[in-house]
Design a protein around this motif. Structure first.
Motif, PDB file in Angstrom:
ATOM      1  N   ASP A 103       0.821  -1.224   0.000  1.00 33.05           N
ATOM      2  CA  ASP A 103       0.000   0.000   0.000  1.00 33.05           C
ATOM      3  C   ASP A 103       0.849   1.266   0.000  1.00 33.05           C
ATOM      4  O   ASP A 103       0.333   2.366  -0.164  1.00 33.05           O
ATOM      5  CB  ASP A 103      -0.926   0.019   1.232  1.00 33.05           C
ATOM      6  N   LEU A 104       2.144   1.103   0.248  1.00 33.32           N
ATOM      7  CA  LEU A 104       3.027   2.274   0.245  1.00 33.32           C
ATOM      8  C   LEU A 104       3.581   2.490  -1.163  1.00 33.32           C
ATOM      9  O   LEU A 104       3.697   1.543  -1.949  1.00 33.32           O
ATOM     10  CB  LEU A 104       4.186   2.086   1.227  1.00 33.32           C
ATOM     11  N   THR A 105       3.921   3.719  -1.449  1.00 37.77           N
ATOM     12  CA  THR A 105       4.490   4.004  -2.774  1.00 37.77           C
ATOM     13  C   THR A 105       5.918   3.465  -2.845  1.00 37.77           C
ATOM     14  O   THR A 105       6.518   3.103  -1.825  1.00 37.77           O
ATOM     15  CB  THR A 105       4.541   5.523  -3.048  1.00 37.77           C
ATOM     16  N   VAL A 106       6.437   3.459  -4.056  1.00 36.47           N
ATOM     17  CA  VAL A 106       7.819   3.025  -4.280  1.00 36.47           C
ATOM     18  C   VAL A 106       8.763   3.881  -3.431  1.00 36.47           C
ATOM     19  O   VAL A 106       9.635   3.375  -2.721  1.00 36.47           O
ATOM     20  CB  VAL A 106       8.156   3.158  -5.783  1.00 36.47           C
ATOM     21  N   ARG A 107       8.561   5.185  -3.458  1.00 37.97           N
ATOM     22  CA  ARG A 107       9.434   6.095  -2.715  1.00 37.97           C
ATOM     23  C   ARG A 107       9.347   5.817  -1.208  1.00 37.97           C
ATOM     24  O   ARG A 107      10.364   5.786  -0.509  1.00 37.97           O
ATOM     25  CB  ARG A 107       9.057   7.548  -3.027  1.00 37.97           C
ATOM     26  N   GLU A 108       8.125   5.584  -0.716  1.00 40.04           N
ATOM     27  CA  GLU A 108       7.948   5.311   0.724  1.00 40.04           C
ATOM     28  C   GLU A 108       8.648   4.009   1.120  1.00 40.04           C
ATOM     29  O   GLU A 108       9.246   3.919   2.200  1.00 40.04           O
ATOM     30  CB  GLU A 108       6.459   5.255   1.073  1.00 40.04           C
ATOM     31  N   ASN A 109       8.580   3.010   0.238  1.00 39.30           N
ATOM     32  CA  ASN A 109       9.297   1.769   0.514  1.00 39.30           C
ATOM     33  C   ASN A 109      10.793   2.024   0.622  1.00 39.30           C
ATOM     34  O   ASN A 109      11.467   1.486   1.494  1.00 39.30           O
ATOM     35  CB  ASN A 109       9.033   0.745  -0.604  1.00 39.30           C
ATOM     36  N   LEU A 110      11.305   2.856  -0.270  1.00 37.76           N
ATOM     37  CA  LEU A 110      12.740   3.160  -0.250  1.00 37.76           C
ATOM     38  C   LEU A 110      13.116   3.909   1.023  1.00 37.76           C
ATOM     39  O   LEU A 110      14.148   3.623   1.640  1.00 37.76           O
ATOM     40  CB  LEU A 110      13.129   3.957  -1.496  1.00 37.76           C
ATOM     41  N   VAL A 111      12.268   4.849   1.430  1.00 44.34           N
ATOM     42  CA  VAL A 111      12.544   5.610   2.656  1.00 44.34           C
ATOM     43  C   VAL A 111      12.697   4.647   3.836  1.00 44.34           C
ATOM     44  O   VAL A 111      13.623   4.772   4.650  1.00 44.34           O
ATOM     45  CB  VAL A 111      11.420   6.641   2.927  1.00 44.34           C
ATOM     46  N   LEU A 112      11.825   3.634   3.905  1.00 43.51           N
ATOM     47  CA  LEU A 112      11.898   2.673   5.019  1.00 43.51           C
ATOM     48  C   LEU A 112      13.234   1.928   5.016  1.00 43.51           C
ATOM     49  O   LEU A 112      13.777   1.606   6.078  1.00 43.51           O
ATOM     50  CB  LEU A 112      10.738   1.678   4.938  1.00 43.51           C
ATOM     51  N   GLY A 113      13.767   1.669   3.832  1.00 42.26           N
ATOM     52  CA  GLY A 113      15.051   0.967   3.731  1.00 42.26           C
ATOM     53  C   GLY A 113      16.204   1.762   4.323  1.00 42.26           C
ATOM     54  O   GLY A 113      17.244   1.207   4.666  1.00 42.26           O
ATOM     55  N   GLY A 114      16.008   3.068   4.461  1.00 42.81           N
ATOM     56  CA  GLY A 114      17.082   3.912   4.994  1.00 42.81           C
ATOM     57  C   GLY A 114      16.926   4.218   6.466  1.00 42.81           C
ATOM     58  O   GLY A 114      17.570   5.129   6.983  1.00 42.81           O
ATOM     59  N   PHE A 115      16.102   3.409   7.158  1.00 42.66           N
ATOM     60  CA  PHE A 115      15.752   3.781   8.546  1.00 42.66           C
ATOM     61  C   PHE A 115      16.955   3.844   9.486  1.00 42.66           C
ATOM     62  O   PHE A 115      16.937   4.605  10.441  1.00 42.66           O
ATOM     63  CB  PHE A 115      14.665   2.853   9.120  1.00 42.66           C
ATOM     64  N   ILE A 116      18.015   3.076   9.184  1.00 48.22           N
ATOM     65  CA  ILE A 116      19.145   3.136  10.133  1.00 48.22           C
ATOM     66  C   ILE A 116      19.888   4.474  10.049  1.00 48.22           C
ATOM     67  O   ILE A 116      20.653   4.810  10.938  1.00 48.22           O
ATOM     68  CB  ILE A 116      20.152   1.956   9.987  1.00 48.22           C
ATOM     69  N   HIS A 117      19.659   5.212   8.968  1.00 47.06           N
ATOM     70  CA  HIS A 117      20.286   6.547   8.850  1.00 47.06           C
ATOM     71  C   HIS A 117      19.237   7.639   9.003  1.00 47.06           C
ATOM     72  O   HIS A 117      19.371   8.720   8.443  1.00 47.06           O
ATOM     73  CB  HIS A 117      20.959   6.700   7.478  1.00 47.06           C
ATOM     74  N   ARG A 118      18.154   7.335   9.761  1.00 43.98           N
ATOM     75  CA  ARG A 118      17.015   8.266   9.741  1.00 43.98           C
ATOM     76  C   ARG A 118      17.352   9.664  10.265  1.00 43.98           C
ATOM     77  O   ARG A 118      16.691  10.624   9.910  1.00 43.98           O
ATOM     78  CB  ARG A 118      15.803   7.696  10.476  1.00 43.98           C
ATOM     79  N   GLY A 119      18.419   9.755  11.062  1.00 46.84           N
ATOM     80  CA  GLY A 119      18.808  11.085  11.539  1.00 46.84           C
ATOM     81  C   GLY A 119      19.601  11.870  10.492  1.00 46.84           C
ATOM     82  O   GLY A 119      19.887  13.043  10.678  1.00 46.84           O
ATOM     83  N   ASP A 120      19.958  11.209   9.421  1.00 45.08           N
ATOM     84  CA  ASP A 120      20.849  11.828   8.441  1.00 45.08           C
ATOM     85  C   ASP A 120      20.114  11.990   7.102  1.00 45.08           C
ATOM     86  O   ASP A 120      20.251  11.182   6.191  1.00 45.08           O
ATOM     87  CB  ASP A 120      22.097  10.944   8.277  1.00 45.08           C
ATOM     88  N   HIS A 121      19.315  13.048   7.022  1.00 49.41           N
ATOM     89  CA  HIS A 121      18.469  13.229   5.841  1.00 49.41           C
ATOM     90  C   HIS A 121      19.283  13.380   4.571  1.00 49.41           C
ATOM     91  O   HIS A 121      18.884  12.912   3.511  1.00 49.41           O
ATOM     92  CB  HIS A 121      17.568  14.459   6.030  1.00 49.41           C
ATOM     93  N   ARG A 122      20.444  14.028   4.703  1.00 48.28           N
ATOM     94  CA  ARG A 122      21.260  14.262   3.508  1.00 48.28           C
ATOM     95  C   ARG A 122      21.760  12.947   2.924  1.00 48.28           C
ATOM     96  O   ARG A 122      21.718  12.728   1.715  1.00 48.28           O
ATOM     97  CB  ARG A 122      22.443  15.163   3.863  1.00 48.28           C
ATOM     98  N   LYS A 123      22.182  12.081   3.833  1.00 50.11           N
ATOM     99  CA  LYS A 123      22.695  10.775   3.405  1.00 50.11           C
ATOM    100  C   LYS A 123      21.583   9.980   2.710  1.00 50.11           C
ATOM    101  O   LYS A 123      21.777   9.403   1.642  1.00 50.11           O
ATOM    102  CB  LYS A 123      23.179  10.015   4.647  1.00 50.11           C
ATOM    103  N   ASN A 124      20.398   9.961   3.348  1.00 52.74           N
ATOM    104  CA  ASN A 124      19.280   9.215   2.777  1.00 52.74           C
ATOM    105  C   ASN A 124      18.831   9.803   1.445  1.00 52.74           C
ATOM    106  O   ASN A 124      18.498   9.068   0.517  1.00 52.74           O
ATOM    107  CB  ASN A 124      18.088   9.207   3.755  1.00 52.74           C
ATOM    108  N   LYS A 125      18.829  11.114   1.352  1.00 50.44           N
ATOM    109  CA  LYS A 125      18.379  11.770   0.123  1.00 50.44           C
ATOM    110  C   LYS A 125      19.350  11.444  -1.018  1.00 50.44           C
ATOM    111  O   LYS A 125      18.929  11.114  -2.137  1.00 50.44           O
ATOM    112  CB  LYS A 125      18.323  13.285   0.357  1.00 50.44           C
ATOM    113  N   ALA A 126      20.636  11.503  -0.701  1.00 50.57           N
ATOM    114  CA  ALA A 126      21.647  11.214  -1.728  1.00 50.57           C
ATOM    115  C   ALA A 126      21.534   9.766  -2.196  1.00 50.57           C
ATOM    116  O   ALA A 126      21.596   9.470  -3.396  1.00 50.57           O
ATOM    117  CB  ALA A 126      23.042  11.488  -1.167  1.00 50.57           C
ATOM    118  N   GLN A 127      21.334   8.863  -1.240  1.00 50.67           N
ATOM    119  CA  GLN A 127      21.237   7.448  -1.608  1.00 50.67           C
ATOM    120  C   GLN A 127      19.962   7.184  -2.404  1.00 50.67           C
ATOM    121  O   GLN A 127      19.968   6.394  -3.345  1.00 50.67           O
ATOM    122  CB  GLN A 127      21.297   6.564  -0.345  1.00 50.67           C
ATOM    123  N   MET A 128      18.878   7.857  -2.036  1.00 51.94           N
ATOM    124  CA  MET A 128      17.619   7.734  -2.793  1.00 51.94           C
ATOM    125  C   MET A 128      17.858   8.155  -4.247  1.00 51.94           C
ATOM    126  O   MET A 128      17.448   7.456  -5.181  1.00 51.94           O
ATOM    127  CB  MET A 128      16.556   8.631  -2.138  1.00 51.94           C
TER     128      MET A 128
END
Ligand SMILES: Nc1ncnc2c1ncn2[C@@H]1O[C@H](COP(=O)(O)OP(=O)(O)OP(=O)(O)O)[C@@H](O)[C@H]1O
Ligand SMILES: [Mg+2]
Length: 248
Positions: A103-128
């Motif tokens: 039920d989640l979008t592709v992007r939302e699924n990807l965001v969940l995959g980055g949960f261990i870096h959740r405090g580091d938005h820049r890192k997650n955004k770059a990896q996305m």
């Protein structure tokens, strides 16, 4: 694309599994399993249905506890680590179940995959951005519900989601399972692209031909034990590969 390992680390032992034994109650699923993966390698673990491939992989990922044995990652004993701690050490797994949050979008699924870096938005955004660039179909469908993706697209999504944690070692359990040959070919192209960034991969496959074409080395599990190991080319031409698959 970031390089996961400095070039001068290539060839160093990254993962070492020693004398692994795993039981499900009274059933011993794997025993005396020893395997190694070096930095930058792609190693495949082959074997028939029920040979113990998934069990071995789940143990490395911390999701199953062994009765005996030791698992070392970059020199650190991770045998008793929880799945989350193993992930934080740099090992991500793509399970054979290929589960997306439908039920989640592709992007939302990807965001969940980055949960261990959740405090580091820049890192997650770059990896996305890296992942959307690597998997164009995910970019095109980033706002689409994941449950509506085809099997091959979902396989790309679960690989990209695992990559969101920026692992140093990726564990892939049967990425070709249930997919048409042309789609499998496509999935292996993506795996090769990931490899070209320096990622180290341990691959489980029943599809021996495909795996041996791409991996450097192989281990063959038969009835829970390592029955053969060697360079992929040698394993591919070994006369007893079929027999090992039949568990004889
Ligand atoms: N949850 C469980 N409870 C009991 N036995 C299990 C469980 N999971 C696996 N087994 C058994 O452990 C053995 C190894 O199973 P495993 O799933 O690791 O094999 P596999 O090589 O991954 O097979 P496949 O190619 O079918 O995925 C099999 O005999 C299987 O029946
Ligand atoms: Mg399995």
């Amino acid at each position: 694309m970031p390089t996961w390992e400095p070039v001068n680390q290539r060839g160093l032992k990254m993962l070492k599994v020693e004398n692994l034994e795993v039981r499900y109650g009274a059933i011993t699923a794997v025993r005396e399993v020893c395997l190694e993966v070096s930095v930058g390698e792609m190693v495949c673990l082959l074997g028939a249905n029920g040979a113990g491939k998934t069990t071995t992989m789940l143990s490395i990922a911390g999701a199953l506890k062994s009765t005996t044995g030791k698992i070392t990652f970059n020199g650190r004993d991770i045998t008793s680590f929880s799945p989350e701690r193993v992930l934080r050490e740099g090992i991500a797994m793509v399970p054979e179940t290929r589960e997306v949050f439908p039920d989640l979008t592709v992007r939302e699924n990807l965001v969940l995959g980055g949960f261990i870096h959740r405090g580091d938005h820049r890192k997650n955004k770059a990896q996305m951005e890296e992942m959307l660039a690597l998997f164009p179909v995910l970019r095109d469908r980033q706002d689409q519900q994941s449950g509506t993706l085809s099997g091959g697209e979902q396989q790309q999504l679960v690989i990209a989601r695992a990559m969101m944690s920026q692992p140093r070692l990726l564990l892939l359990d049967e990425p070709s399972l249930g997919l048409a040959p042309t789609i499998v070919h496509h999935i292996y192209e993506f795996i090769n692209k990931l490899r070209s960034t320096g990622l180290t991969i341990l691959l489980v496959e029943q599809n021996a031909n495909m795996a041996l074409k791409h991996a450097e080395r192989a281990y063959v599990l038969s009835l829970g034990r390592i029955a053969r190991q060697g360079p992929a080319g040698e394993i591919a031409t070994s006369s007893d590969l079929k027999a090992l698959y039949l568990g004889s």
